[in-house]
Design an enzyme around this catalytic site. Structure first.
Site, PDB file in Angstrom:
ATOM      1  N   GLN A 173     -23.195   3.675  30.580  1.00  0.00           N
ATOM      2  CA  GLN A 173     -21.876   4.307  30.687  1.00  0.00           C
ATOM      3  C   GLN A 173     -20.794   3.238  30.692  1.00  0.00           C
ATOM      4  O   GLN A 173     -21.015   2.127  31.164  1.00  0.00           O
ATOM      5  CB  GLN A 173     -21.783   5.225  31.899  1.00  0.00           C
ATOM      6  CG  GLN A 173     -22.292   4.672  33.224  1.00  0.00           C
ATOM      7  CD  GLN A 173     -21.332   3.725  33.910  1.00  0.00           C
ATOM      8  OE1 GLN A 173     -20.178   3.625  33.522  1.00  0.00           O
ATOM      9  NE2 GLN A 173     -21.823   3.032  34.911  1.00  0.00           N
ATOM     10  N   SER A 215     -15.591   2.511  34.114  1.00  0.00           N
ATOM     11  CA  SER A 215     -14.674   1.694  34.916  1.00  0.00           C
ATOM     12  C   SER A 215     -14.099   0.534  34.128  1.00  0.00           C
ATOM     13  O   SER A 215     -14.696   0.050  33.164  1.00  0.00           O
ATOM     14  CB  SER A 215     -15.417   1.132  36.127  1.00  0.00           C
ATOM     15  OG  SER A 215     -15.783   2.164  36.990  1.00  0.00           O
ATOM     16  N   SER A 265     -23.585   0.295  34.170  1.00  0.00           N
ATOM     17  CA  SER A 265     -24.997   0.276  34.569  1.00  0.00           C
ATOM     18  C   SER A 265     -25.904   0.274  33.338  1.00  0.00           C
ATOM     19  O   SER A 265     -25.629   0.973  32.367  1.00  0.00           O
ATOM     20  CB  SER A 265     -25.327   1.512  35.413  1.00  0.00           C
ATOM     21  OG  SER A 265     -24.470   1.577  36.516  1.00  0.00           O
ATOM     22  N   GLU A 300     -22.993  14.651  36.903  1.00  0.00           N
ATOM     23  CA  GLU A 300     -23.526  13.449  37.541  1.00  0.00           C
ATOM     24  C   GLU A 300     -23.633  13.657  39.052  1.00  0.00           C
ATOM     25  O   GLU A 300     -24.600  13.250  39.678  1.00  0.00           O
ATOM     26  CB  GLU A 300     -22.620  12.256  37.235  1.00  0.00           C
ATOM     27  CG  GLU A 300     -23.165  10.952  37.790  1.00  0.00           C
ATOM     28  CD  GLU A 300     -22.263   9.751  37.522  1.00  0.00           C
ATOM     29  OE1 GLU A 300     -22.699   8.641  37.784  1.00  0.00           O
ATOM     30  OE2 GLU A 300     -21.125   9.927  37.053  1.00  0.00           O
ATOM     31  N   ASN A 353     -17.514   7.929  47.672  1.00  0.00           N
ATOM     32  CA  ASN A 353     -17.611   9.027  48.633  1.00  0.00           C
ATOM     33  C   ASN A 353     -16.250   9.383  49.232  1.00  0.00           C
ATOM     34  O   ASN A 353     -16.061  10.509  49.693  1.00  0.00           O
ATOM     35  CB  ASN A 353     -18.633   8.673  49.710  1.00  0.00           C
ATOM     36  CG  ASN A 353     -20.060   8.808  49.168  1.00  0.00           C
ATOM     37  OD1 ASN A 353     -20.252   8.977  47.958  1.00  0.00           O
ATOM     38  ND2 ASN A 353     -21.038   8.764  50.048  1.00  0.00           N
ATOM     39  N   GLU A 354     -15.305   8.447  49.188  1.00  0.00           N
ATOM     40  CA  GLU A 354     -13.946   8.807  49.645  1.00  0.00           C
ATOM     41  C   GLU A 354     -13.321   9.810  48.675  1.00  0.00           C
ATOM     42  O   GLU A 354     -12.686  10.781  49.091  1.00  0.00           O
ATOM     43  CB  GLU A 354     -13.065   7.555  49.753  1.00  0.00           C
ATOM     44  CG  GLU A 354     -13.348   6.709  50.981  1.00  0.00           C
ATOM     45  CD  GLU A 354     -14.732   6.062  50.941  1.00  0.00           C
ATOM     46  OE1 GLU A 354     -15.194   5.671  49.842  1.00  0.00           O
ATOM     47  OE2 GLU A 354     -15.361   5.971  52.009  1.00  0.00           O
TER      48      GLU A 354
END
Lengths: 327, 379
Positions: free
Chosen positions: B125, B128, B160, B244, B360-361
């Site tokens: 992917q 970012s 990744s 995802e 997670n934020e």
């Protein structure tokens, strides 16, 4: 495989929710806590008429059960509205009294919601250990059972009322002796009690979350709702996550009634509700810390349910003894 | 409420179990974040694909078995219980494939999916950028019109599998003057060995090149490799990130198997009382996740994740995974720090969970704003 409530079950939940909303449970709870159970008993009758207790009673004795999934649906709503009284204990009693000799005598009245029952479970701890022999709301229960090592007893009376951290829970010792009902009562009462407690705790947690979300949307500081702050949001998100992952354990346990599943549901739902209570208290600020504000009625219950019918560690032991979920 | 499997589902489970018992390598493969390990895992994908076990939920025409969600979950339970290898193609299978199935053309599906299923083409992917992480919509890598296609220029990172993968997919800004930054983004696929691409592997915490930086300098991409309409990339990518975070990234089977291994390790070590609670929590958490997923799979398609509900899921499994591995390393005592230990790479891998696929934020913000209805605030 269809792990979802059906239309009837969702309608059952909605109708209980509507009935309990209209009943104004906070004022009923406050009466109950003062030792005035009249309105609580009336509400009990309506819950019985809605068929809740019948779900734990066989059709032969005026029941509609055993239907643990529907019972869990109902207990989520009872918890959501913090309904007072020995709800779980009445379910446990219905299971303990299910043998043919006793069922005829006790169950039709329990199923119909005419009789409140309570149980002191002396079997789960050695005689004299903390909490052994104590029963919830013994002074209002019409049937007071003692589950002892030598059998199931109908207690002749009860001792003085001790208050609980949950104002709605009135703790009573049951008197020794009385009538020996059976030497060998059914073994699965603990599972039913844990399932009902887990579902009730889930409802308590959901109510605490809803009330707190409402509060932080309305309460403004620094010119904005406090619910727009990430520190507040993330605590509530964590509460939601904990409750959403407790829910499938509760209903999964109701489907399998496997002791490890039931114990996992009990500990997970009770811990999720308790963590939600701590968050709810904190996010309400000082108003949440007052007895007058109704939030207190749910806060205390979240604490009490954690250790009712099995401490977190007892339940974890049961989980490690089982092999739930293995094909 | 019914947790019983149909005879046909049981048969499917038994068939998967038998195949895995006969094929899963006896010794673990080398880490897939190494050149040798990547090749070994690629070969394993080919072995799976030869008997249609690599992508069971896909349509048959692309190499799958048309298995529904329940059967996919059963396959995953069997797969991880059998101790089978990690899945090197997961980025493509979990992220790109659902996107192509929803938004791609028939030609794209026919061209891209079969070699993805067999491991012949492994996908990375490319979301970012150095200055666009959680705030992905601030990305600046460009896609500029060129005859017959687009030219990509920019800098992607934390990609990744890119150190050894063949191709990549991601978002590029095709209309820098769009009124809002979420607009004017285009979803493209490109070849990691095309002229103009420089791949610089990045060593993860344990020193293995689990991800890479991608430098793109006028890389040509034909029109055939644009997914959906140009400018529609954000909407399409959000449906992908929903997948995802949803069911397809981390199946419960993997945690059920990990919890079993943890319980076995605990017993091997004499069932120490100090770890009892943590082991029980791992067992219960895996069961909760399994049942949560069965509930999702039982919901009608139109109200299942992707969507904000998948954010609940992502926070849960990522934090669960770390706690489980921490308990395992603690149970190993002083051996827990050995980098070649059974649980070491799993621990390193688990640490990334709360960061990737939307931190997670970000997930908690989504839960708070979209499920609880709290007002938007500053991030």
């Amino acid at each position: 495989m269809r792990f979802a409530l059906d239309t009837e079950q969702r309608a059952f939940a909605a109708s209980l929710h509507a009935m309990l909303t209209a009943a104004d449970t906070p004022s009923v709870i406050r009466d109950w806590a003062r030792g005035d159970p009249a309105r609580g008993r009336a509400l009990w009758g309506r819950i019985g008429a809605a068929g809740v207790f019948a779900l734990a009673v066989d059709e032969k004795y005026g029941g509609a059960g055993p239907r643990p999934v529907d019972l869990a649906v109902a207990f989520v709503e009872l918890g959501r509205h913090a309904v007072p009284g020995p709800l779980v204990e009445t379910v446990a009693a219905a299971v303990l009294l299910a043998g043919p000799a006793l069922a005829e005598r006790f169950l039709p009245s329990i199923a119909a919601g005419h009789t409140l029952a309570t149980v002191a479970d002396r079997e789960r701890g050695p005689e004299g250990s903390p909490g052994a022999g104590r029963a919830l709301d013994g002074e209002v229960a019409g049937v007071r059972l003692v589950r002892a090592a030598d059998g199931l007893w109908l207690a002749p009376g009860h001792g003085p009322v001790r208050r609980s951290l949950d104002p709605a829970r009135r703790l009573t010792e049951l008197s020794p002796g009385g009538e020996l009902l059976t030497r060998d009562p059914p073994k699965d009462a603990l599972g039913w009690a844990r399932l009902a407690t887990a579902a009730q705790a889930l409802g308590v947690g959901l109510a605490l979350l809803d009330r707190t979300v409402d509060h932080v949307r309305r309460r403004t500081q620094f010119g904005v709702p406090v619910g727009s702050f990430q520190a507040v949001k993330h605590r509530l998100a964590d509460a939601r996550i904990a409750l959403e992952f407790a829910r499938p354990l509760v209903f999964g346990a109701a489907v399998t009634m496997d002791p490890a599943d039931v114990a996992a549901a009990k500990v997970t739902a009770c811990e999720a509700a308790y963590r939600t209570a701590v968050t709810a208290l904190h996010l309400h600020g000082a108003i949440g810390y007052t007895a007058e504000y109704d939030l207190s009625l749910w806060l205390g219950k979240a604490r009490a349910l954690r250790t009712a019918w099995g401490t977190p560690e007892e339940c974890r032991d049961a989980v490690l003894d089982g092999d739930a979920g293995r094909p | 409420m019914d947790l019983t499997l149909s005879p046909a589902d049981e048969e499917f489970r038994a068939e998967a179990r038998a195949w895995l018992a006969a094929h899963v390598p006896a010794a673990p493969l080398p880490s897939l974040e190494t050149a040798d390990g990547f090749a070994a895992h690629r070969a394993w994908e080919a072995e799976l694909a030869a008997d249609r076990w690599s992508v069971v939920s896909w349509p048959r025409e692309y190499g799958g078995r048309d298995a529904g969600l329940v059967r996919w979950l059963l396959f995953e339970e069997e797969y991880w219980a059998a101790g089978a290898p990690a899945r090197v193609g997961q980025n493509g299978v979990g992220l790109l494939a659902p996107t192509l199935l929803h938004h791609g053309t028939a030609e794209q599906r026919a061209r891209v999916l079969p070699p993805m299923a067999s491991g012949e083409e492994v996908w990375a992917q490319a979301w970012s950028e150095p200055e666009a992480g959680s705030d992905l919509a601030s990305l600046t890598s460009r896609a500029e019109r060129a005859p017959g296609g687009w030219r990509l220029t920019g800098h992607k990172t934390w990609s990744s599998r890119a150190a050894f993968a063949d191709r990549a997919f991601g978002l590029f800004r095709s209309r820098p003057d769009a009124p809002r930054r979420h607009e004017g983004l285009t979803y493209l696929m490109f070849d990691l060995r095309a002229p103009g691409v420089t791949v610089r592997p990045i060593d993860r915490l344990d020193g293995r090149p689990a991800f890479a930086e991608l430098f793109l300098d006028g890389v040509f991409v034909p029109d055939a490799d644009v997914i959906g309409a140009p400018g529609e990339g954000w909407r399409i990518a959000m449906s992908t990130t929903g997948d995802e975070r949803g069911l397809t990234l981390r199946s419960p089977g993997r945690y059920l198997a990990a919890a079993d291994r943890l319980r076995a390790l605990w017993r091997e070590r004499g069932s120490p009382a100090w770890a009892r609670r943590r082991v029980a929590d791992a067992v219960m958490g895996a069961r909760a996740y399994q049942l949560f997923t069965y509930a999702s799979a039982s919901r009608p398609l139109e109200c299942s994740p992707p969507g904000p509900e998948s954010s609940l899921n992502k926070v849960f499994w990522s934090e669960y995974d770390i706690a489980l591995h921490e308990t395992a390393l603690d149970l190993l005592g002083a051996d827990g720090e050995a980098a070649d230990g059974d649980w070491a790479e799993g621990w390193v891998f688990s640490l990334a969970g709360p960061i990737y696929a939307g931190t997670n934020e970000i997930q908690r913000d989504i839960v708070a704003e979209r499920l609880l209805g709290l007002p938007r605030g500053r991030r």
